[in-house]
Design an enzyme around this catalytic site. Structure first.
Site, mmCIF file in Angstrom:
data_model
loop_
_atom_site.group_PDB
_atom_site.id
_atom_site.type_symbol
_atom_site.label_atom_id
_atom_site.label_comp_id
_atom_site.label_asym_id
_atom_site.label_seq_id
_atom_site.Cartn_x
_atom_site.Cartn_y
_atom_site.Cartn_z
ATOM 1 N N ASP A 71 0.790 -1.237 0.000
ATOM 2 C CA ASP A 71 0.000 0.000 0.000
ATOM 3 C C ASP A 71 0.817 1.279 0.000
ATOM 4 O O ASP A 71 0.344 2.318 0.453
ATOM 5 C CB ASP A 71 -0.919 -0.007 1.231
ATOM 6 C CG ASP A 71 -0.149 -0.252 2.520
ATOM 7 O OD1 ASP A 71 1.069 -0.006 2.537
ATOM 8 O OD2 ASP A 71 -0.770 -0.678 3.512
ATOM 9 N N GLU A 117 -0.221 -9.101 -0.825
ATOM 10 C CA GLU A 117 -0.832 -8.474 0.365
ATOM 11 C C GLU A 117 -2.042 -7.630 -0.059
ATOM 12 O O GLU A 117 -2.177 -6.456 0.288
ATOM 13 C CB GLU A 117 0.165 -7.645 1.176
ATOM 14 C CG GLU A 117 -0.282 -7.393 2.601
ATOM 15 C CD GLU A 117 0.690 -6.550 3.417
ATOM 16 O OE1 GLU A 117 0.648 -5.324 3.317
ATOM 17 O OE2 GLU A 117 1.500 -7.141 4.161
ATOM 18 N N GLU A 136 -2.222 5.112 2.805
ATOM 19 C CA GLU A 136 -2.163 3.684 2.475
ATOM 20 C C GLU A 136 -3.517 3.085 2.117
ATOM 21 O O GLU A 136 -3.617 2.226 1.237
ATOM 22 C CB GLU A 136 -1.532 2.894 3.630
ATOM 23 C CG GLU A 136 -0.046 3.143 3.831
ATOM 24 C CD GLU A 136 0.278 4.393 4.638
ATOM 25 O OE1 GLU A 136 -0.665 5.080 5.105
ATOM 26 O OE2 GLU A 136 1.471 4.707 4.804
ATOM 27 N N HIS A 183 5.994 5.774 12.844
ATOM 28 C CA HIS A 183 6.281 6.522 11.623
ATOM 29 C C HIS A 183 5.040 7.012 10.881
ATOM 30 O O HIS A 183 5.134 7.838 9.988
ATOM 31 C CB HIS A 183 7.140 5.700 10.640
ATOM 32 C CG HIS A 183 6.411 4.559 9.994
ATOM 33 N ND1 HIS A 183 5.567 4.738 8.923
ATOM 34 C CD2 HIS A 183 6.386 3.243 10.271
ATOM 35 C CE1 HIS A 183 5.061 3.562 8.571
ATOM 36 N NE2 HIS A 183 5.548 2.636 9.379
ATOM 37 N N ARG A 189 2.123 8.689 9.052
ATOM 38 C CA ARG A 189 1.860 10.097 8.707
ATOM 39 C C ARG A 189 0.776 10.713 9.581
ATOM 40 O O ARG A 189 0.888 11.851 10.006
ATOM 41 C CB ARG A 189 1.389 10.177 7.256
ATOM 42 C CG ARG A 189 2.501 10.447 6.290
ATOM 43 C CD ARG A 189 1.951 10.650 4.880
ATOM 44 N NE ARG A 189 2.904 11.381 4.074
ATOM 45 C CZ ARG A 189 4.073 10.884 3.675
ATOM 46 N NH1 ARG A 189 4.441 9.669 4.008
ATOM 47 N NH2 ARG A 189 4.895 11.616 2.959
ATOM 48 N N HIS A 193 12.890 5.548 12.820
ATOM 49 C CA HIS A 193 12.720 5.651 11.364
ATOM 50 C C HIS A 193 13.542 6.843 10.856
ATOM 51 O O HIS A 193 13.684 7.842 11.551
ATOM 52 C CB HIS A 193 11.228 5.862 11.093
ATOM 53 C CG HIS A 193 10.811 5.705 9.666
ATOM 54 N ND1 HIS A 193 11.147 6.611 8.694
ATOM 55 C CD2 HIS A 193 10.070 4.750 9.046
ATOM 56 C CE1 HIS A 193 10.631 6.230 7.542
ATOM 57 N NE2 HIS A 193 9.970 5.092 7.726
#
Ligand code: UD1
Ligand code: UDP
Length: 377
Positions: A98, A120, A134, A209, A211, A242
């Site tokens: 994604d 996936e 995503e 991480h 967003r 990250h």
């Protein structure tokens, strides 16, 4: 009999980890010509995985820029992939998950009328903005896909609910379990990257991480960690941070130099997986960790309001706790103080596969290419 050329496209660390078993399996098939293209939406974090699994990309678009945005990744991936696809003319493009690389690669393949296989496939929250971007990346990719490799029955049901043809969906398990099982060793020795960490403490493995958690939500999460180490002298927080500068700046500002909080560079997958294996619990907003940690019997507190991975939540080893400082503090405290609560969650379950997902996927890819040749003659 030569079956054709497939191009595997990925760009970030988790895609690379989850595509590595597929690439390895494809490379065992002499009748398929496998071409690997990385957009390098991630750089160092992608390279760590390529090195570990000894994958040498045929094409590297080297897209990553500091503080890149969704537009620049999409534009760079689309125009870079146009050239590569025009040159290679693969019979099939395989994408994963994604990310923005996933959507751009599916769109580029569609523009060239090349069929897409999606590994996936079918994960959904049904909330356009969570996780962002995503949820839309995978939903739109699903519309462009010919072969959907769903990790679980739930993801298959999600695809069917969107009127995806049943004969185009295969439930394969998640290739992350293939990768994880190939890496975990009983006699693994931890290296220098863990110097200074008291491994006799109960380790809380943290990653963040997403967003939608940038900014105030991240501050709430880190504040909860500070309160927890203050209250529990027998815990240590291990947090491989990250590379994203948005995440780094807040993590460093709030957590750097604090006792029993260890900010590390992103770890190679091998030490990371073994760290997960010796951790007491996992606190994360990552997607992949929600699949890996249950397989290792580690409770996971998920720093999100929604999850596209409900299977381990239903089984009781993953709990959604959101991003409020109080809730994270209370839920973690419960697991640290109450052995019965901990034992309820710390059970090895594996709704995401048996380590043979890549084999199933490649078997179906072979059938697809075979039938395609038959249709052409
Ligand atoms: C991306 C994916 C997300 C996935 C995550 C896995 C998108 C929009 N987001 O988010 O779905 O869950 O990867 O980690 O596709 N950076 C480095 N070195 C690296 C990697 C990143 O310096 O090896 C820094 C760069 O400054 C870069 C920034 O991180 O601009 C953000 O990278 P990006 O891929 O845009 O977003 P992620 O948050 O990593
Ligand atoms: N991971 C790793 N090193 C680290 C942190 C994570 O190898 O320092 C692995 C982790 O085991 C999982 C994947 O990276 O397989 C998850 O990546 P991330 O959380 O960045 O992305 P997501 O899964 O949320 O898309």
């Amino acid at each position: 009999m030569y079956l054709g050329k497939v191009m595997v496209v990925f760009g970030t660390r988790p895609e690379a980890i989850k595509m590595a078993p597929v690439v390895k399996e494809l490379q065992k098939v002499p009748d398929i010509h496998t071409v690997v293209t990385v957009t390098a939406q991630h750089r160092e974090m992608l390279d760590q995985v390529l090195r570990l699994f000894e994958i040498q990309p045929d094409y590297d678009l080297n897209l990553m820029e500091t503080r890149q945005d969704l537009f620049s990744i999409t534009i760079g991936a689309l125009s870079g992939l146009k050239e590569v696809l025009e040159k290679e003319k693969p019979d099939l493009v395989i994408v994963h998950g994604d990310t923005t690389t996933t959507l751009a690669a599916s769109l580029a393949a569609f523009y060239m009328r090349i069929p897409v296989a999606h590994v996936e496939a079918g994960l959904r929250t049904r909330n356009k903005y969570s996780p962002f971007p995503e949820e839309m990346n995978r939903t739109l990719t699903g519309r462009l896909t010919e072969l959907h490799f769903a990790p679980t029955d739930t993801s298959r049901e999600n695809l069917l609910a969107e009127a995806t043809a049943e004969f185009k969906i295969w439930v394969t398990g998640n290739t992350v379990i293939d990768a994880l099982l190939s890496i975990i060793k009983d006699d693994y020795q931890f290296g220098r990257e863990f110097d200074g960490i008291d491994m006799s403490k109960r380790l809380i493995l943290v990653t963040t991480h997403r967003r939608e958690n940038w900014g105030e939500r991240m501050r709430e999460i880190y504040q909860a960690l500070l309160e927890l180490v203050e209250e529990f002298p027998d815990i240590a927080v291990v947090f491989p941070v990250h590379k994203n500068p948005v995440v780094r700046s807040i993590a460093e500002e709030m957590l750097s130099g604090k006792p029993r909080i260890h900010l590390l560079e992103p770890l190679d997958y091998e030490p990371f997986a073994h760290l997960m294996n010796i951790s007491y619990l996992v606190v994360t907003d990552s997607g992949g960790l929600q699949e890996e940690a249950p397989a290792l019997g580690k409770p996971v507190l998920v720093l999100r309001d929604t999850t596209e991975r409900p299977e381990a939540v239903t089984a009781g080893t993953v709990k959604l706790v959101g991003t409020s400082r109080r809730k994270i503090y209370e839920e973690t405290k419960k697991l640290l103080s109450d052995p019965r609560e901990y034992d309820k969650m710390a059970r090895a379950i594996n709704p995401y596969g048996d380590g043979k997902a890549a084999r199933r996927i490649v078997r179906e890819l072979i059938s697809f290419l075979y039938v395609r040749i038959g249709a052409q003659v």
